[in-house]
Scaffold this motif. Structure first.
Motif, PDB file in Angstrom:
ATOM      1  N   LEU A  45       0.724  -1.268  -0.011  1.00 37.58           N
ATOM      2  CA  LEU A  45       0.128   0.070  -0.137  1.00 37.58           C
ATOM      3  C   LEU A  45       0.943   1.400   0.045  1.00 37.58           C
ATOM      4  O   LEU A  45       0.517   2.094  -0.882  1.00 37.58           O
ATOM      5  CB  LEU A  45      -0.800  -0.008   1.144  1.00 37.58           C
ATOM      6  N   MET A  46       1.787   1.303   0.819  1.00 33.55           N
ATOM      7  CA  MET A  46       2.968   2.397   0.740  1.00 33.55           C
ATOM      8  C   MET A  46       3.582   2.540  -0.581  1.00 33.55           C
ATOM      9  O   MET A  46       3.630   3.866  -0.939  1.00 33.55           O
ATOM     10  CB  MET A  46       3.655   2.324   1.901  1.00 33.55           C
ATOM     11  N   LEU A  47       4.109   1.571  -1.187  1.00 34.41           N
ATOM     12  CA  LEU A  47       4.630   1.588  -2.328  1.00 34.41           C
ATOM     13  C   LEU A  47       3.672   2.153  -3.456  1.00 34.41           C
ATOM     14  O   LEU A  47       3.971   2.843  -4.459  1.00 34.41           O
ATOM     15  CB  LEU A  47       5.243   0.255  -2.970  1.00 34.41           C
ATOM     16  N   LEU A  48       2.369   1.713  -3.429  1.00 33.07           N
ATOM     17  CA  LEU A  48       1.363   2.313  -4.412  1.00 33.07           C
ATOM     18  C   LEU A  48       1.033   3.663  -4.245  1.00 33.07           C
ATOM     19  O   LEU A  48       1.006   4.812  -5.325  1.00 33.07           O
ATOM     20  CB  LEU A  48      -0.065   1.343  -4.212  1.00 33.07           C
ATOM     21  N   ALA A  49       1.142   4.165  -3.018  1.00 31.74           N
ATOM     22  CA  ALA A  49       0.958   5.602  -2.540  1.00 31.74           C
ATOM     23  C   ALA A  49       2.220   6.374  -3.278  1.00 31.74           C
ATOM     24  O   ALA A  49       2.043   7.474  -3.725  1.00 31.74           O
ATOM     25  CB  ALA A  49       0.700   5.782  -1.136  1.00 31.74           C
ATOM     26  N   LEU A  50       3.253   5.767  -2.975  1.00 31.42           N
ATOM     27  CA  LEU A  50       4.268   6.715  -3.431  1.00 31.42           C
ATOM     28  C   LEU A  50       4.748   6.805  -5.138  1.00 31.42           C
ATOM     29  O   LEU A  50       5.073   7.617  -5.546  1.00 31.42           O
ATOM     30  CB  LEU A  50       5.739   5.844  -2.836  1.00 31.42           C
ATOM     31  N   LEU A  51       4.350   5.576  -5.690  1.00 28.86           N
ATOM     32  CA  LEU A  51       4.593   5.625  -7.096  1.00 28.86           C
ATOM     33  C   LEU A  51       3.225   5.985  -7.688  1.00 28.86           C
ATOM     34  O   LEU A  51       3.318   5.903  -9.122  1.00 28.86           O
ATOM     35  CB  LEU A  51       4.689   3.893  -7.251  1.00 28.86           C
ATOM     36  N   GLN A  52       2.190   6.289  -7.138  1.00 31.55           N
ATOM     37  CA  GLN A  52       0.647   6.766  -7.706  1.00 31.55           C
ATOM     38  C   GLN A  52       1.038   7.759  -8.667  1.00 31.55           C
ATOM     39  O   GLN A  52       0.688   7.463  -9.857  1.00 31.55           O
ATOM     40  CB  GLN A  52      -0.125   7.036  -6.921  1.00 31.55           C
ATOM     41  N   ALA A  53       1.751   8.925  -8.340  1.00 35.32           N
ATOM     42  CA  ALA A  53       1.774  10.050  -9.338  1.00 35.32           C
ATOM     43  C   ALA A  53       2.808   9.863 -10.510  1.00 35.32           C
ATOM     44  O   ALA A  53       2.356  10.061 -11.412  1.00 35.32           O
ATOM     45  CB  ALA A  53       2.197  11.479  -8.199  1.00 35.32           C
ATOM     46  N   PRO A  54       3.944   9.243 -10.125  1.00 31.35           N
ATOM     47  CA  PRO A  54       4.706   9.061 -11.301  1.00 31.35           C
ATOM     48  C   PRO A  54       4.289   7.945 -12.430  1.00 31.35           C
ATOM     49  O   PRO A  54       4.496   8.268 -13.488  1.00 31.35           O
ATOM     50  CB  PRO A  54       6.121   8.210 -10.601  1.00 31.35           C
ATOM     51  N   ILE A  55       3.648   7.109 -11.829  1.00 31.58           N
ATOM     52  CA  ILE A  55       3.072   5.788 -12.654  1.00 31.58           C
ATOM     53  C   ILE A  55       2.009   6.628 -13.714  1.00 31.58           C
ATOM     54  O   ILE A  55       2.017   6.355 -14.795  1.00 31.58           O
ATOM     55  CB  ILE A  55       2.519   4.847 -11.967  1.00 31.58           C
ATOM     56  N   LEU A  56       1.218   7.459 -13.232  1.00 29.97           N
ATOM     57  CA  LEU A  56      -0.130   7.725 -13.867  1.00 29.97           C
ATOM     58  C   LEU A  56       0.321   8.932 -14.706  1.00 29.97           C
ATOM     59  O   LEU A  56      -0.291   9.223 -15.759  1.00 29.97           O
ATOM     60  CB  LEU A  56      -1.130   8.266 -12.839  1.00 29.97           C
ATOM     61  N   TYR A  57       1.454   9.801 -14.337  1.00 29.75           N
ATOM     62  CA  TYR A  57       1.912  10.826 -15.098  1.00 29.75           C
ATOM     63  C   TYR A  57       2.770  10.447 -16.272  1.00 29.75           C
ATOM     64  O   TYR A  57       2.407  10.870 -17.492  1.00 29.75           O
ATOM     65  CB  TYR A  57       2.855  11.847 -14.195  1.00 29.75           C
ATOM     66  N   TYR A  58       3.637   9.412 -16.111  1.00 27.70           N
ATOM     67  CA  TYR A  58       4.616   9.133 -17.118  1.00 27.70           C
ATOM     68  C   TYR A  58       3.974   8.062 -18.045  1.00 27.70           C
ATOM     69  O   TYR A  58       4.537   7.918 -19.176  1.00 27.70           O
ATOM     70  CB  TYR A  58       5.815   8.520 -16.619  1.00 27.70           C
ATOM     71  N   TYR A  59       2.986   7.067 -17.645  1.00 26.29           N
ATOM     72  CA  TYR A  59       2.706   6.023 -18.397  1.00 26.29           C
ATOM     73  C   TYR A  59       1.279   5.829 -18.798  1.00 26.29           C
ATOM     74  O   TYR A  59       1.004   4.758 -19.369  1.00 26.29           O
ATOM     75  CB  TYR A  59       3.296   4.607 -17.294  1.00 26.29           C
ATOM     76  N   THR A  60       0.500   6.856 -18.535  1.00 26.00           N
ATOM     77  CA  THR A  60      -0.823   6.910 -18.957  1.00 26.00           C
ATOM     78  C   THR A  60      -1.163   8.118 -19.808  1.00 26.00           C
ATOM     79  O   THR A  60      -0.442   9.208 -19.614  1.00 26.00           O
ATOM     80  CB  THR A  60      -2.049   6.738 -17.807  1.00 26.00           C
ATOM     81  N   SER A  61      -2.122   8.284 -20.543  1.00 21.83           N
ATOM     82  CA  SER A  61      -2.631   9.396 -21.049  1.00 21.83           C
ATOM     83  C   SER A  61      -3.908   9.215 -21.842  1.00 21.83           C
ATOM     84  O   SER A  61      -4.435   7.845 -21.899  1.00 21.83           O
ATOM     85  CB  SER A  61      -1.409   9.573 -22.452  1.00 21.83           C
ATOM     86  N   GLY A  62      -4.754  10.157 -21.812  1.00 23.63           N
ATOM     87  CA  GLY A  62      -5.800  10.279 -22.559  1.00 23.63           C
ATOM     88  C   GLY A  62      -6.993   9.597 -21.774  1.00 23.63           C
ATOM     89  O   GLY A  62      -7.058   9.325 -20.333  1.00 23.63           O
ATOM     90  N   LEU A  63      -7.904   8.694 -22.581  1.00 31.52           N
ATOM     91  CA  LEU A  63      -9.086   7.928 -21.822  1.00 31.52           C
ATOM     92  C   LEU A  63      -8.624   6.552 -21.329  1.00 31.52           C
ATOM     93  O   LEU A  63      -8.990   6.030 -20.372  1.00 31.52           O
ATOM     94  CB  LEU A  63      -9.809   7.186 -23.100  1.00 31.52           C
ATOM     95  N   PHE A  64      -7.279   6.191 -21.827  1.00 31.99           N
ATOM     96  CA  PHE A  64      -6.490   5.173 -21.121  1.00 31.99           C
ATOM     97  C   PHE A  64      -6.227   5.147 -19.686  1.00 31.99           C
ATOM     98  O   PHE A  64      -6.332   4.481 -18.910  1.00 31.99           O
ATOM     99  CB  PHE A  64      -5.445   4.650 -22.006  1.00 31.99           C
ATOM    100  N   SER A  65      -5.627   6.552 -19.386  1.00 36.39           N
ATOM    101  CA  SER A  65      -5.578   7.050 -17.980  1.00 36.39           C
ATOM    102  C   SER A  65      -6.704   6.856 -17.131  1.00 36.39           C
ATOM    103  O   SER A  65      -6.648   6.694 -16.008  1.00 36.39           O
ATOM    104  CB  SER A  65      -4.906   8.550 -18.022  1.00 36.39           C
ATOM    105  N   VAL A  66      -7.775   7.048 -17.650  1.00 33.23           N
ATOM    106  CA  VAL A  66      -9.029   6.770 -16.703  1.00 33.23           C
ATOM    107  C   VAL A  66      -9.183   5.503 -16.118  1.00 33.23           C
ATOM    108  O   VAL A  66      -9.556   5.283 -15.164  1.00 33.23           O
ATOM    109  CB  VAL A  66     -10.355   7.400 -17.606  1.00 33.23           C
ATOM    110  N   PHE A  67      -9.164   4.560 -17.071  1.00 39.27           N
ATOM    111  CA  PHE A  67      -9.147   3.148 -16.765  1.00 39.27           C
ATOM    112  C   PHE A  67      -7.965   2.985 -16.008  1.00 39.27           C
ATOM    113  O   PHE A  67      -8.400   2.170 -14.858  1.00 39.27           O
ATOM    114  CB  PHE A  67      -8.992   2.326 -18.184  1.00 39.27           C
ATOM    115  N   VAL A  68      -6.874   2.998 -16.211  1.00 44.87           N
ATOM    116  CA  VAL A  68      -5.826   2.745 -15.272  1.00 44.87           C
ATOM    117  C   VAL A  68      -5.895   3.421 -13.771  1.00 44.87           C
ATOM    118  O   VAL A  68      -5.616   2.681 -12.970  1.00 44.87           O
ATOM    119  CB  VAL A  68      -4.499   3.421 -15.925  1.00 44.87           C
ATOM    120  N   THR A  69      -6.540   4.718 -13.931  1.00 49.55           N
ATOM    121  CA  THR A  69      -6.448   5.315 -12.612  1.00 49.55           C
ATOM    122  C   THR A  69      -7.499   4.531 -11.859  1.00 49.55           C
ATOM    123  O   THR A  69      -7.597   4.349 -10.327  1.00 49.55           O
ATOM    124  CB  THR A  69      -6.990   6.721 -12.698  1.00 49.55           C
ATOM    125  N   ILE A  70      -8.687   4.044 -12.389  1.00 47.79           N
ATOM    126  CA  ILE A  70      -9.820   3.611 -11.549  1.00 47.79           C
ATOM    127  C   ILE A  70      -9.358   2.164 -11.070  1.00 47.79           C
ATOM    128  O   ILE A  70      -9.523   1.754 -10.022  1.00 47.79           O
ATOM    129  CB  ILE A  70     -11.105   3.180 -12.644  1.00 47.79           C
TER     130      ILE A  70
END
Length: 226
Positions: A45-70
């Motif tokens: 859980l702590m790793l997910l919290a730490l990596l949340q912003a970098p993963i969503l910023y660098y590796y997602t975009s557009g509509l895909f980012s919505v699904f990955v974020t969910i």
């Protein structure tokens, strides 16, 4: 890809822990494995919290980012629920587990609100020199194929890994580093250009009602949201 690896590792560890739990139950020591399980979920859980912003910023975009974020937040919420359930029941929970889940909740909320903006600012500040080197390559016409310059930076210096290069004439070039490739024709990017017509267009945008998302960063450098 990163999320898939995390899921596979988590599933394998859960299977291993289930086997260990059965062994401990057989030996009459169920509390020991329960403590290890909560240690594992707290660390994840702590790793997910730490990596949340970098993963969503660098590796997602557009509509895909919505699904990955969910998906990402769903995994985090399930793990949080597992730990909080035992916390409420005052069962097998230590100070480490309580501190870990509290830290993760606070950081997760902060990342959801300010994470993307913070990562964007830091990425520009500390990777400006790398982008300048890529611009020099574009001006020299090196390593360009079909209007794209493939880079191998980690994390990606342009969302999707490729930098777009448009050259109308020698020395007249536009280099696009995507922040978010967006959806359909919409995107956000850092753009370096020596094209006078584009410069006029971008300068006009920075003074228009869209000036908050369209900014002149430096000479020939712009942050554009299309």
């Amino acid at each position: 890809m990163v999320l898939i690896i995390i899921l596979i590792v988590a599933i394998l560890i859960v299977i291993w822990m289930d086997r260990e739990k059965r062994k401990m139950e057989f030996k009459g020591k169920p509390d020991m494995i329960n403590h290890k399980v909560y240690n594992f979920w707290t660390i994840v859980l702590m790793l997910l919290a730490l990596l949340q912003a970098p993963i969503l910023y660098y590796y997602t975009s557009g509509l895909f980012s919505v699904f990955v974020t969910i998906l990402y937040l769903s995994i985090a919420l399930i793990i949080t629920g597992i730990i909080l359930r035992s916390w409420i029941k005052k069962k097998d929970i230590s100070v480490f587990h309580k501190a870990g889940v509290s830290f993760s909740i606070l950081l997760g909320i902060a990342s959801s609100i300010w994470g993307s903006e913070t990562i964007e600012q830091l990425d520009w500040k500390y990777r400006r020199a790398e982008r300048e080197l890529i611009v020099k390559k574009a001006l020299n016409g090196s390593d360009i194929e079909d209007g794209e310059l493939t880079t191998n930076y980690f994390p990606p210096i342009s969302n999707g890994g490729k930098v777009l290069v448009e050259s109308k004439s020698p020395g007249n070039v536009t280099v696009t580093f995507f922040i978010d490739r967006g959806f359909m024709d919409h995107y956000t990017a850092y753009i370096y250009t020596t094209d006078k017509s584009l410069i006029e267009d971008f300068d006009a945008r920075t003074k228009s009602e869209w000036h908050r998302t369209n900014k002149k960063i430096d000479e020939n450098w712009y942050r554009i949201a299309e």
